[in-house]
Motif scaffolding. Structure first.
Motif, PDB file in Angstrom:
ATOM      1  N   GLU A 487     -29.693  17.093  -2.704  1.00 39.98           N
ATOM      2  CA  GLU A 487     -29.556  15.761  -2.160  1.00 39.98           C
ATOM      3  C   GLU A 487     -28.125  15.286  -2.342  1.00 39.98           C
ATOM      4  OE1 GLU A 487     -32.364  13.010  -3.640  1.00 39.98           O
ATOM      5  OE2 GLU A 487     -34.109  14.162  -3.020  1.00 39.98           O
ATOM      6  N   SER A 489     -25.394  12.000  -1.700  1.00 38.10           N
ATOM      7  CA  SER A 489     -25.209  10.588  -1.410  1.00 38.10           C
ATOM      8  C   SER A 489     -23.717  10.312  -1.352  1.00 38.10           C
ATOM      9  CB  SER A 489     -25.865   9.711  -2.492  1.00 38.10           C
ATOM     10  OG  SER A 489     -25.192   9.876  -3.724  1.00 38.10           O
ATOM     11  N   GLN A 520     -26.784   6.046   8.724  1.00 39.95           N
ATOM     12  CA  GLN A 520     -27.126   7.467   8.658  1.00 39.95           C
ATOM     13  C   GLN A 520     -26.208   8.251   9.582  1.00 39.95           C
ATOM     14  OE1 GLN A 520     -31.316   7.088   9.811  1.00 39.95           O
ATOM     15  NE2 GLN A 520     -31.918   7.796   7.777  1.00 39.95           N
ATOM     16  N   ARG A 756     -32.928  12.064   6.384  1.00 43.24           N
ATOM     17  CA  ARG A 756     -31.489  11.812   6.402  1.00 43.24           C
ATOM     18  C   ARG A 756     -31.173  10.729   5.388  1.00 43.24           C
ATOM     19  NH1 ARG A 756     -29.106  13.804  11.233  1.00 43.24           N
ATOM     20  NH2 ARG A 756     -30.695  14.605  12.660  1.00 43.24           N
ATOM     21  N   PRO A 757     -30.220  10.965   4.513  1.00 44.00           N
ATOM     22  CA  PRO A 757     -29.900   9.942   3.513  1.00 44.00           C
ATOM     23  C   PRO A 757     -29.139   8.784   4.142  1.00 44.00           C
ATOM     24  CG  PRO A 757     -28.398  11.790   3.315  1.00 44.00           C
ATOM     25  CD  PRO A 757     -29.417  12.189   4.330  1.00 44.00           C
ATOM     26  N   TRP A 758     -29.262   7.615   3.548  1.00 48.55           N
ATOM     27  CA  TRP A 758     -28.472   6.460   3.944  1.00 48.55           C
ATOM     28  C   TRP A 758     -27.152   6.502   3.197  1.00 48.55           C
ATOM     29  CZ3 TRP A 758     -29.466   2.974   7.771  1.00 48.55           C
ATOM     30  CH2 TRP A 758     -30.751   3.039   8.347  1.00 48.55           C
ATOM     31  N   HIS A 791     -26.750  14.925  -6.321  1.00 47.09           N
ATOM     32  CA  HIS A 791     -27.598  14.348  -7.365  1.00 47.09           C
ATOM     33  C   HIS A 791     -27.941  15.359  -8.444  1.00 47.09           C
ATOM     34  CE1 HIS A 791     -29.026  11.072  -4.342  1.00 47.09           C
ATOM     35  NE2 HIS A 791     -27.802  10.890  -4.798  1.00 47.09           N
TER      36      HIS A 791
END
Length: 796
Positions: A487, A489, A520, A756-758, A791
């Protein structure tokens, strides 16, 4: 100089008349006028294809009448914009002259003058009086500056208490440390969670079983081998038969450390808020010492392919090159570890259209690749793997004899006396697959083994292009592939005091400012990531593609076919043409050594090659530090080749010069500075070459809940964003993998697993002015002051 910084207390000179801002008009002749004000807005410096630089600022006049317009926008172009950006700060007093007047397209929005000032060329001059320390803010600054809240008090890290395994009581939530003596990799439970199990012990020699239920694979303890040390927070003790077992509760998290004495304290953590106290360090150190003094761990089952034998069960540390589905219960993994299995290996033929990763390899490389057949419950884990990942495959079985691959009965020929590798279903004996982190000692050792093979193979077969073996930088995700295994970010690294806005609000804002958005990533270009690598000249701000090998090889071939040159060596040559039997095919190369750069016992030689091919130059650069391909001019002088190709090779690195900004003179005798080893900047300066640097350029498409924003560029802060340098990305597979994995995590291909990560982003909005038209110019956006982080590997 277009920007003049005045001494303290000095008044702007000149014979021009200072007029009020309110008197600025498009119908008046302002050639003999200047205006004075204090800078209330200074936009970012951005590149323009016409003027090289562009900057927008605003000044406000002091002591103006109550009904008069007191502020006006200024548009600065070219060198003036660059100098203004470096010399002027918000709050400074400036006097501007040599401007032209145009209509302001943002007057209604910013409530400033109907016209703006355009400053460019030699006639434009700005004199600046720096704002004195402690000076009060301007009226506009006082109205617009927000009071910042005081910094929040930082609470001390929570202190955890750990219980020895022999002191556990039933029905209690505890925190424990232990050494792993048995483990099973996570597998799908009957419910929605993944399940894993392990058994741990400590100095009390009490062995306790642990059962972990977590929905995500990365939330489980990341255990790679027996002897790892785990820290478990928020586990509950439960009676099981005649002993106790540990199960997860709300708030559970785990951290895993290497059990080897002397290893670093870098943990593999499942928590995003991981902390490591001195107490933690002490406990890990004590457990490592205790493990080293005990004989409680089984022998290491990790075996290289070169030591694999028939009927053996072993653990394999390897790199995934490609994968393909065989059927619903079997997946093919093509792996290597830099060594060659002594036995004939099973060949598995699959349709190239379903292969993820390279579909073919050179003959030498193909001998090192092992086909691993993954079955049943492990197929789910295999779908999450990406070509380029480093893996630990547990309890792999080497099967000899006649093998026929299931699912390929119509096309697969039965092979006899071939060794095949199978990862059977189930979780017995820790059977499973784990992706190793980049900082793992096993990965470092594996890379060293691969490097040795690569160097040896390049010496034997320099004509072989091993880009397929050495990564997937040139392999875009053009077909649906599985989601990334980590993950990612983003976090903003700026100090801008602006409120976050949505994309719809952003598109209504005037250019020249910075904005915080949450969106996104929907798509990016180029999809073939090697095309994102560009060459940039800091002098003329031009940017160009990195030429491909075919184009470079053609230029070298043309140079080799030119004049052969005089028989006498250049005056600065060490001893005339020096013939080195260093060619890839054993042929000699015409070499001239710079006499001033050759030092006994040190790699200071500067080698000039005439009549060489691209293959020759790269081959010699692997042994010698500085290799410069040159040719003979018709006047009998040595000159550099066309600057569209590298002018210098240093190891695996190639260096380019800007054709527009370089002097283009013949090769001159370089000068050495004592014992200093000249770097590429020194060599470029000696040759009159303007050195170009590698940069990364990508275009993003962003989307939030209501709008889509195109033309969002990432290049000035691309290295900060990805955490790698463009120079490393040009030659280093690990850097290339990091960029690819980051983009795959931020923008999974359609049909891939995972959301999809923000992303929290800082964007700079700017115009690109073309043909002297400052009205109706398109607005572009650039990502700045933003970095990504994994992460799994947070920096503490």
């Amino acid at each position: 100089m277009p920007v003049i910084v005045l001494a303290d207390g000095a008044e702007p000179g000149g014979h021009l008349t200072i007029i009020p801002i309110a008197h600025i008009s498009i119908d008046s002749d302002h050639s003999h006028h200047s205006i004075k004000g204090r800078v209330v807005h200074k936009g970012p410096l951005v590149s323009s294809p016409i003027y090289h630089f562009f900057l927008k600022a605003a000044i406000e006049e002091e002591n103006c009448g109550p009904q008069e317009t007191s502020s006006i926008n200024m548009v600065l172009l070219g060198t003036l914009a660059n100098d203004f950006s470096q010399a002027v700060n918000q709050g400074d007093a400036v006097t501007a002259s040599g401007f032209t007047v145009g209509k302001s397209p943002t007057a209604r929005k910013d409530k400033r003058h109907l016209f703006n000032l355009l400053l460019s060329g030699e006639q434009a001059v700005i004199r600046v009086s720096p704002r004195p320390p402690g000076d009060l803010p301007t009226p506009r600054e006082a109205r617009t500056t927000k009071a910042l809240p005081p910094p929040a008090a930082v609470s001390s890290a929570q202190k955890y208490t750990y219980v020895k395994l022999a002191d556990l009581k039933p029905g209690v939530v505890v925190n424990v440390y232990g050494v792993v003596v048995f483990f099973k990799q996570p597998f799908k439970s009957r419910g929605s969670d993944m399940c894993s199990s392990l058994k741990i012990t400590d100095q009390s020699e009490q062995k306790i079983s642990c059962t972990i239920f977590c929905p995500k694979m990365e939330s489980h303890p990341q255990i790679f081998q027996i002897g790892d040390i785990v820290r478990l927070h928020k586990v509950k003790t439960q009676p099981y038969k005649d002993s106790l077992t540990l199960v997860t509760t709300f708030g559970f998290n785990a951290a895993t450390f290497s059990g080897m004495a002397g290893a670093d304290m870098e943990p593999r953590s499942s928590s995003r808020t991981f902390s490591l106290s001195e107490e933690d360090r002490r406990m890990v150190t004590e457990l490592r010492s205790w493990v080293a003094s005990q004989n409680l761990l089984p022998p290491d089952l990790t075996v290289a392919l070169s030591a694999a034998q028939p009927k053996m069960y072993f653990d394999l540390t390897c790199q995934l090159l490609a994968k393909a589905p065989v059927d619903s219960t079997c997946t093919l993994l093509r792996v290597w570890d830099g060594t060659r299995c002594p036995h004939a290996l099973l060949k598995v033929r699959v349709d190239s259209n379903i292969v993820e990763g390279p579909t073919s390899f050179s003959e030498e490389h193909d001998k090192l690749i092992a086909n691993v057949l993954v079955y049943d419950n492990h197929v789910r884990s295999a779908r999450q793997l990406k070509p380029g990942d480093f893996l630990r495959i547990f309890n792999l079985r080497a099967i000899p004899g006649s093998v026929k691959v299931p699912g390929l009965s119509s096309s697969q020929v039965e092979e006899v006396n071939h060794l095949s590798f199978h990862l059977h279903g189930g979780t017995a004996y820790g059977r499973g697959i784990r992706v190793l982190p980049d900082n793992s000692p096993d990965v470092h050792e594996l890379r060293r083994t691969m490097d040795i093979f690569h160097e040896s193979n390049q010496e034997k077969h320099p004509e072989v292009n091993d880009s397929a073996m050495w990564g997937v930088w040139n392999t875009p995700p053009e077909s649906p592939v599985s989601g990334a295994s980590m993950e990612i970010s983003t976090e903003r690294r700026c100090d801008h005091d602006v409120r976050p806005i949505n994309l719809g609000e952003l598109m209504c804002c005037e250019p020249g400012g910075v904005h915080h958005v949450r969106a996104q990533l929907r798509s990016y270009q180029p999809r073939r990531l090697h095309r994102a690598l560009k060459l940039y000249c800091s002098k003329c701000t031009s940017m160009q593609d990195v030429p491909d090998d075919e184009r470079v090889a053609n230029v070298y071939a043309e140079a080799s076919a030119g004049p052969s040159g005089p028989t006498s060596p250049p005056p600065w040559s060490l001893s005339g043409p020096v013939h080195l039997a260093a060619g890839p095919a054993g042929h000699t190369l015409n070499v001239h050594l710079s006499k001033q750069l050759t030092s006994e016992g040190r790699t200071k030689e500067l080698i000039f090659l005439t009549g060489c091919s691209l293959q020759d130059a790269r081959h010699l650069a692997a042994t010698y530090h500085n290799v410069v391909p040159v040719r003979w001019s018709r006047g009998g002088d040595l000159v550099l080749l066309d600057l569209s190709v590298p002018f210098l090779f240093r190891g695996r690195k190639s260096f380019y010069g800007c054709k527009q900004c370089s002097e283009g003179a013949g090769v001159r005798e370089p000068t050495a500075d004592g014992e200093k080893i000249m770097d590429e900047k020194d060599i470029a300066e000696a040759f009159g070459v303007q050195l170009m640097t590698f940069v990364l350029l990508l275009k993003f498409r962003l989307r939030d809940a209501g709008d889509t924003l195109d033309d969002v560029f990432l290049w000035r802060d691309a290295e900060t964003f990805f955490g790698v340098s463009a120079e490393d990305a040009a030659v280093n597979q690990q850097a290339q993998d990091q960029i690819r994995q980051t983009l795959d995590s931020l923008c999974p291909p359609e049909g891939a697993g995972g959301d999809r990560p923000w992303l929290d982003l800082c964007l700079a909005a700017y115009n690109v002015i073309e043909s002297n038209n400052i009205e109706n110019t398109p607005t572009f956006y650039q990502i700045c002051h933003t970095s990504t982080r994994s992460h799994k590997h947070l920096q503490r």
